[in-house]
Design a protein around this motif. Structure first.
Motif, short mmCIF file in Angstrom:
data_model
loop_
_atom_site.label_atom_id
_atom_site.label_comp_id
_atom_site.label_asym_id
_atom_site.label_seq_id
_atom_site.Cartn_x
_atom_site.Cartn_y
_atom_site.Cartn_z
N ASP A 1 0.83 -1.21 0.00
CA ASP A 1 0.00 0.00 0.00
C ASP A 1 0.86 1.26 0.00
N PHE B 1 -0.87 5.11 -7.28
CA PHE B 1 -1.96 4.14 -7.33
C PHE B 1 -2.82 4.28 -6.07
N GLU B 2 -4.15 4.19 -6.25
CA GLU B 2 -5.06 4.21 -5.12
C GLU B 2 -5.77 2.86 -5.00
N TRP B 3 -5.94 2.39 -3.78
CA TRP B 3 -6.70 1.15 -3.60
C TRP B 3 -8.17 1.44 -3.84
N TRP C 1 -5.35 -2.05 -6.81
CA TRP C 1 -4.95 -0.65 -6.90
C TRP C 1 -4.97 -0.20 -8.36
N MET D 1 2.60 1.50 -3.55
CA MET D 1 1.62 1.84 -4.60
C MET D 1 1.18 3.29 -4.48
N ARG E 1 -13.48 0.57 -1.65
CA ARG E 1 -13.10 1.87 -1.10
C ARG E 1 -14.32 2.67 -0.64
#
Length: 410
Positions: free
Chosen positions: A261, A269-271, A277, A264, A356
């Motif tokens: 996390d 990158f976002e989860w 991600w 990323m 999310r």
């Protein structure tokens, strides 16, 4: 071999669905999953419904052959058209998985997609994905897929370290998945995913960081990272039981997830789901979001699962039995279940909490709501969304997602 299919009531020979399944269908998106059950070799950790040539020899004859598999699967697409009748929905997502779909000729994959296009039509912005083994594609293969309508591809990278790949029984060469990303981009693919696995016996934090750096350096816009699960009946489970390799460690899994996390996020990158991600909303895997949000999808192929309007069914597992059913004009369905309102409520919590955006608090019963308040106090749920009526996991909550879900479904 893969685990047994669940129990369920029989599927009618013609595959007909209860009338209730199509009520309100026009308000729900429709996707297709196409299962290709063939692999060149079986990975030691895999318990998917896949078969090598050796495993198929003498168990289905020509019916189990991958040479005529595309035409067999097309027959199920035609069956789907009959079952869904005058359902006007164009298909919004197609996902070809396996197995190793790219063991088939690229023209075969395009032929399967063309059948969906001809029978249902594809939405103008349809997402069309195939999984691919890095060693089973080249620039020419990728160009045929792209020209045929595929616009997203997912490569199984798993690790950048040779000794980790060896434990997993992965046969590709380190560096080949990264090269595949460049080849896919050159062929015109808009979205490219790399799959990674963490927590393999013998993997270190440095190994995992190297895999992340290699994956992100290749330039995908989506990365999936999954904790290794040792499934009973697999070669890896037997090796662990014999003491040849150590058991995977839960604390190591947690450490690797936190590393993933962090790395990323630093790379932009976002989860958007616990194990996924992306660099933007457009880069998300919409097909998988259909699963997590309870949309409609038809799963074609041996062992494939489907869901339409609260009816879930699954096909016979063996390629020979699957082909024989379709050749006889029968549905290959092995069983089905009609989900109750309570089933669907519980599944929404199980799946949407992983996203999310989280799950609405109004899905929770009093005991579940009390558990959600405890999770909030323990830092497992985010306070802002909670005040707005949604249960959204914090980073710590993601590490304990399964436990949080179990409490909330009470």
């Amino acid at each position: 071999m893969p685990s047994a299919l669940p129990d369920g009531e029989p599927v009618p020979d013609d595959g007909a669905l209860p009338a209730s399944a199509l009520v309100g269908a026009q308000d729900r998106p429709l996707g297709f999953y196409l299962h290709v059950p063939y692999c060149a070799t079986r990975c030691g950790y895999c318990d998917f419904n896949t078969y090598t040539a050796t495993e198929l020899r003498g168990t289905g004859g020509v019916l189990a052959s991958r040479d005529n598999y595309a035409e067999t699967l097309v027959e199920e697409v035609r069956l789907a058209r009959k079952v869904l009748g005058d359902d006007p929905r164009p298909v919004r997502t197609v996902f070809v998985g396996g197995g190793t779909p790219t063991l088939l000729a690229a023209d075969d994959l395009v032929r399967m997609l063309d059948a969906i296009r001809e029978e249902f039509g594809l939405a103008p912005d349809a997402e069309v994905t195939t999984e691919a083994n890095p060693e089973s594609v080249d620039p020419e293969y990728l160009a045929v897929l792209r020209a045929g309508g595929f616009n997203r591809i997912s490569f199984g990278m798993q690790s950048a370290r040779q000794h980790v790949l060896k434990v997993l029984d992965r046969t590709h060469t380190p560096g080949r998945p990264e090269a595949c990303v460049a080849e896919a981009r050159a062929a015109g693919f808009e979205h490219v995913n790399l799959d990674l696995i963490y927590g393999t016996p013998g993997e270190t934090d440095d190994d995992w960081r190297a895999s992340l750096d290699a994956a992100l350096g290749a330039g995908p816009d989506h990365v999936s990272a999954y904790a290794l699960i040792v499934e009973e009946g697999t070669q890896l489970a037997r090796r662990i039981r014999r003491g040849e390799v150590p058991m995977t460690d839960d604390d190591a899994h947690a450490d690797r997830y936190l590393i993933a996390d962090e790395v990323m996020a630093a790379a932009g990158f976002e989860w958007y789901e616990v194990s996924n991600w992306a660099t933007s909303e457009a880069a998300r895997c919409l097909h998988n979001e259909f699963y997590w949000r309870g949309a409609d999808w038809w799963g074609a192929g041996p062992g494939a699962h489907s869901h339409v309007g609260g009816v879930r069914w699954w096909n016979v597992k063996h390629p020979g039995a699957y082909a024989a059913a379709l050749a006889a004009g029968r549905s290959p369905g092995a069983g089905r279940e009609l989900l109750t309102d309570e089933d669907r409520r519980v599944e929404r919590i199980l799946l949407e909490l992983r996203l999310r955006e989280g799950a609405p608090l109004d899905l929770l019963r009093p005991d579940g709501l009390a558990a959600a308040r405890r999770a909030l106090a323990d830092g497992l749920l985010a306070p802002g969304p909670f005040d707005g009526g949604r249960a959204v996991l914090t980073l710590r909550g993601r590490l304990l997602a399964d436990a949080v879900v179990r409490d909330l479904v009470d």
